[in-house]
Write an enzyme that holds these catalytic residues in place. Structure first.
Site, PDB file in Angstrom:
ATOM      1  N   LYS A  46     -31.448 -13.301  14.629  1.00 39.66           N
ATOM      2  CA  LYS A  46     -31.870 -13.763  15.932  1.00 39.66           C
ATOM      3  C   LYS A  46     -32.436 -12.625  16.775  1.00 39.66           C
ATOM      4  O   LYS A  46     -33.131 -12.845  17.759  1.00 39.66           O
ATOM      5  CB  LYS A  46     -30.656 -14.353  16.690  1.00 39.66           C
ATOM      6  CG  LYS A  46     -30.012 -15.527  16.020  1.00 39.66           C
ATOM      7  CD  LYS A  46     -28.715 -15.893  16.770  1.00 39.66           C
ATOM      8  CE  LYS A  46     -27.958 -16.941  15.999  1.00 39.66           C
ATOM      9  NZ  LYS A  46     -26.566 -17.071  16.528  1.00 39.66           N
ATOM     10  N   GLY A  47     -32.104 -11.398  16.406  1.00 41.36           N
ATOM     11  CA  GLY A  47     -32.358 -10.248  17.277  1.00 41.36           C
ATOM     12  C   GLY A  47     -33.797 -10.046  17.698  1.00 41.36           C
ATOM     13  O   GLY A  47     -34.069  -9.447  18.734  1.00 41.36           O
ATOM     14  N   GLU A 102     -38.699  -6.755  13.595  1.00 45.93           N
ATOM     15  CA  GLU A 102     -37.242  -6.539  13.620  1.00 45.93           C
ATOM     16  C   GLU A 102     -36.819  -5.966  14.964  1.00 45.93           C
ATOM     17  O   GLU A 102     -37.590  -5.268  15.620  1.00 45.93           O
ATOM     18  CB  GLU A 102     -36.861  -5.526  12.532  1.00 45.93           C
ATOM     19  CG  GLU A 102     -36.207  -6.116  11.288  1.00 45.93           C
ATOM     20  CD  GLU A 102     -34.735  -6.474  11.475  1.00 45.93           C
ATOM     21  OE1 GLU A 102     -34.315  -6.849  12.587  1.00 45.93           O
ATOM     22  OE2 GLU A 102     -33.996  -6.383  10.484  1.00 45.93           O
ATOM     23  N   ASP A 103     -35.565  -6.229  15.340  1.00 45.47           N
ATOM     24  CA  ASP A 103     -35.041  -5.620  16.558  1.00 45.47           C
ATOM     25  C   ASP A 103     -34.692  -4.147  16.311  1.00 45.47           C
ATOM     26  O   ASP A 103     -35.050  -3.273  17.081  1.00 45.47           O
ATOM     27  CB  ASP A 103     -33.817  -6.397  17.084  1.00 45.47           C
ATOM     28  CG  ASP A 103     -32.723  -6.638  16.035  1.00 45.47           C
ATOM     29  OD1 ASP A 103     -32.905  -6.285  14.834  1.00 45.47           O
ATOM     30  OD2 ASP A 103     -31.674  -7.191  16.406  1.00 45.47           O
ATOM     31  N   ASP A 106     -31.628  -0.156  10.802  1.00 44.98           N
ATOM     32  CA  ASP A 106     -30.397   0.632  10.768  1.00 44.98           C
ATOM     33  C   ASP A 106     -30.208   1.185   9.349  1.00 44.98           C
ATOM     34  O   ASP A 106     -30.839   2.170   8.978  1.00 44.98           O
ATOM     35  CB  ASP A 106     -29.262  -0.300  11.229  1.00 44.98           C
ATOM     36  CG  ASP A 106     -27.933   0.401  11.444  1.00 44.98           C
ATOM     37  OD1 ASP A 106     -27.928   1.606  11.708  1.00 44.98           O
ATOM     38  OD2 ASP A 106     -26.890  -0.270  11.355  1.00 44.98           O
ATOM     39  N   LYS A 134     -33.059   3.556  13.975  1.00 41.80           N
ATOM     40  CA  LYS A 134     -31.860   4.402  13.994  1.00 41.80           C
ATOM     41  C   LYS A 134     -31.797   5.122  12.654  1.00 41.80           C
ATOM     42  O   LYS A 134     -31.023   4.758  11.761  1.00 41.80           O
ATOM     43  CB  LYS A 134     -30.634   3.488  14.159  1.00 41.80           C
ATOM     44  CG  LYS A 134     -29.457   4.079  14.890  1.00 41.80           C
ATOM     45  CD  LYS A 134     -28.241   3.167  14.761  1.00 41.80           C
ATOM     46  CE  LYS A 134     -27.966   2.342  15.983  1.00 41.80           C
ATOM     47  NZ  LYS A 134     -26.737   1.518  15.837  1.00 41.80           N
ATOM     48  N   PHE A 155     -24.056   2.130  19.283  1.00 40.77           N
ATOM     49  CA  PHE A 155     -24.258   0.692  19.192  1.00 40.77           C
ATOM     50  C   PHE A 155     -24.917   0.191  20.472  1.00 40.77           C
ATOM     51  O   PHE A 155     -24.361   0.342  21.562  1.00 40.77           O
ATOM     52  CB  PHE A 155     -22.948  -0.049  18.935  1.00 40.77           C
ATOM     53  CG  PHE A 155     -23.183  -1.441  18.443  1.00 40.77           C
ATOM     54  CD1 PHE A 155     -23.487  -1.690  17.115  1.00 40.77           C
ATOM     55  CD2 PHE A 155     -23.163  -2.509  19.334  1.00 40.77           C
ATOM     56  CE1 PHE A 155     -23.748  -2.976  16.669  1.00 40.77           C
ATOM     57  CE2 PHE A 155     -23.425  -3.801  18.896  1.00 40.77           C
ATOM     58  CZ  PHE A 155     -23.714  -4.034  17.564  1.00 40.77           C
ATOM     59  N   ASP A 162     -27.335  -8.018  20.011  1.00 39.24           N
ATOM     60  CA  ASP A 162     -26.041  -8.550  20.437  1.00 39.24           C
ATOM     61  C   ASP A 162     -24.869  -7.664  20.044  1.00 39.24           C
ATOM     62  O   ASP A 162     -24.961  -6.831  19.139  1.00 39.24           O
ATOM     63  CB  ASP A 162     -25.809  -9.918  19.778  1.00 39.24           C
ATOM     64  CG  ASP A 162     -25.530  -9.793  18.278  1.00 39.24           C
ATOM     65  OD1 ASP A 162     -26.391  -9.241  17.552  1.00 39.24           O
ATOM     66  OD2 ASP A 162     -24.443 -10.209  17.828  1.00 39.24           O
ATOM     67  N   ARG A 168     -27.417 -10.591  24.452  1.00 35.40           N
ATOM     68  CA  ARG A 168     -28.824 -10.668  24.024  1.00 35.40           C
ATOM     69  C   ARG A 168     -29.755 -10.838  25.214  1.00 35.40           C
ATOM     70  O   ARG A 168     -30.931 -10.475  25.155  1.00 35.40           O
ATOM     71  CB  ARG A 168     -29.033 -11.860  23.073  1.00 35.40           C
ATOM     72  CG  ARG A 168     -28.330 -11.730  21.726  1.00 35.40           C
ATOM     73  CD  ARG A 168     -28.841 -12.820  20.781  1.00 35.40           C
ATOM     74  NE  ARG A 168     -27.986 -13.025  19.624  1.00 35.40           N
ATOM     75  CZ  ARG A 168     -28.047 -12.330  18.488  1.00 35.40           C
ATOM     76  NH1 ARG A 168     -28.925 -11.358  18.362  1.00 35.40           N
ATOM     77  NH2 ARG A 168     -27.237 -12.610  17.486  1.00 35.40           N
TER      78      ARG A 168
HETATM   79  P1  IMP Z   1     -29.710  -2.987   8.538  1.00 35.67           P
HETATM   80  O1  IMP Z   1     -29.837  -4.025   7.458  1.00 35.67           O
HETATM   81  O2  IMP Z   1     -28.480  -2.144   8.411  1.00 35.67           O
HETATM   82  O3  IMP Z   1     -30.959  -2.175   8.762  1.00 35.67           O
HETATM   83  O4  IMP Z   1     -29.334  -3.790   9.853  1.00 35.67           O
HETATM   84  C1  IMP Z   1     -30.204  -4.387  10.639  1.00 35.67           C
HETATM   85  C2  IMP Z   1     -29.478  -5.386  11.535  1.00 35.67           C
HETATM   86  O5  IMP Z   1     -28.178  -4.953  11.966  1.00 35.67           O
HETATM   87  C3  IMP Z   1     -30.296  -5.528  12.797  1.00 35.67           C
HETATM   88  O6  IMP Z   1     -31.312  -6.498  12.646  1.00 35.67           O
HETATM   89  C4  IMP Z   1     -29.250  -5.880  13.825  1.00 35.67           C
HETATM   90  O7  IMP Z   1     -29.064  -7.278  13.861  1.00 35.67           O
HETATM   91  C5  IMP Z   1     -27.970  -5.219  13.342  1.00 35.67           C
HETATM   92  N1  IMP Z   1     -27.737  -3.940  14.077  1.00 35.67           N
HETATM   93  C6  IMP Z   1     -27.773  -2.691  13.594  1.00 35.67           C
HETATM   94  N2  IMP Z   1     -27.514  -1.760  14.539  1.00 35.67           N
HETATM   95  C7  IMP Z   1     -27.285  -2.456  15.688  1.00 35.67           C
HETATM   96  C8  IMP Z   1     -26.965  -2.065  17.038  1.00 35.67           C
HETATM   97  O8  IMP Z   1     -26.845  -0.882  17.422  1.00 35.67           O
HETATM   98  N3  IMP Z   1     -26.808  -3.086  17.915  1.00 35.67           N
HETATM   99  C9  IMP Z   1     -26.949  -4.399  17.597  1.00 35.67           C
HETATM  100  N4  IMP Z   1     -27.252  -4.809  16.343  1.00 35.67           N
HETATM  101  C10 IMP Z   1     -27.415  -3.849  15.392  1.00 35.67           C
HETATM  102 MG    MG Z   2     -27.241  -8.711  15.031  1.00 32.34          MG
END
Ligand code: IMP
Ligand code: MG
Length: 183
Positions: A46-47, A102-103, A106, A134, A155, A162, A168
């Protein structure tokens, strides 16, 4: 007076003005790169939804959009996160130039999975656009083609992102107070 969300925020990382200025630039850059190519914006729910709404309005070219929803979970015996699709793309994407929106990028698990998945489904090209990057927590070899801001290993919430499905709707990006997590 502070509202009930603001009182949970330790500090503002990115203001509404900073977000607007950078997203305007990003939209123009994508517009120049994809003019005449009718790209498909693919938002990761949803981000993405607040960022995507602003980004597409800053991008003055013909395009259409789709959403995909994924849930990532950690298997107790496997250290890498696994990803499952909970809402899939609703059209044939064969030959399409796809811009993933993407939001935050990570670990890279979500996008590493999605990139492979979309190429398997016949996409011609995949471009990764993320509002936040990040890089300190990356475990997959994924780099964004375009990132709004690089953020530290904290975070963050707001502007679509969220904590436990809340915050959000904050219009800026902020860091939560530690006591909010330990409640
Ligand atoms: P990845 O698969 O680890 O790259 O994670 C991506 C997803 O994790 C993002 O689309 C977010 O929904 C969530 N996420 C990662 N870091 C944060 C944060 O600092 N705040 C909120 N959501 C996060
Ligand atoms: Mg999330």
């Amino acid at each position: 007076m502070e509202n009930e969300m603001q009182q949970d925020i330790l500090k503002v990382l990115l203001t509404e003005e900073q977000l607007k200025a950078r997203i305007t630039e990003m939209g123009e850059q994508i517009g120049q790169q994809f003019a005449g190519k009718s790209p498909l914006f693919l938002g990761v729910l949803k981000g993405c939804f607040v960022f995507m709404a602003d980004l597409i309005r800053a991008c003055p070219i013909k395009s259409d959009l789709e959403f995909i929803a994924v849930s990532s979970y950690e298997n107790a015996t496997v250290s890498s996160g696994r990803v499952q699709i909970t809402h899939d793309v609703q059209q044939d994407i064969t030959g399409r130039n796809i811009i993933i929106v993407e939001d935050i990028l990570d670990s890279g698990n979500t996008l590493a999975f999605l990139k492979d998945y979309l190429l398997t489904k016949g996409a011609q090209s995949i471009t990764i656009v993320t509002l936040l990057d990040k890089p300190s927590r990356r475990t997959k070899a994924i780099t964004p083609d375009l990132a709004g801001f690089v953020v530290p290993d904290e975070f963050v919430v707001g502007y679509g992102l969220d904590f436990a499905q809340q915050y959000r709707n904050l219009p800026y990006i902020g860091v939560l107070k530690p006591e909010v997590y330990s409640k």
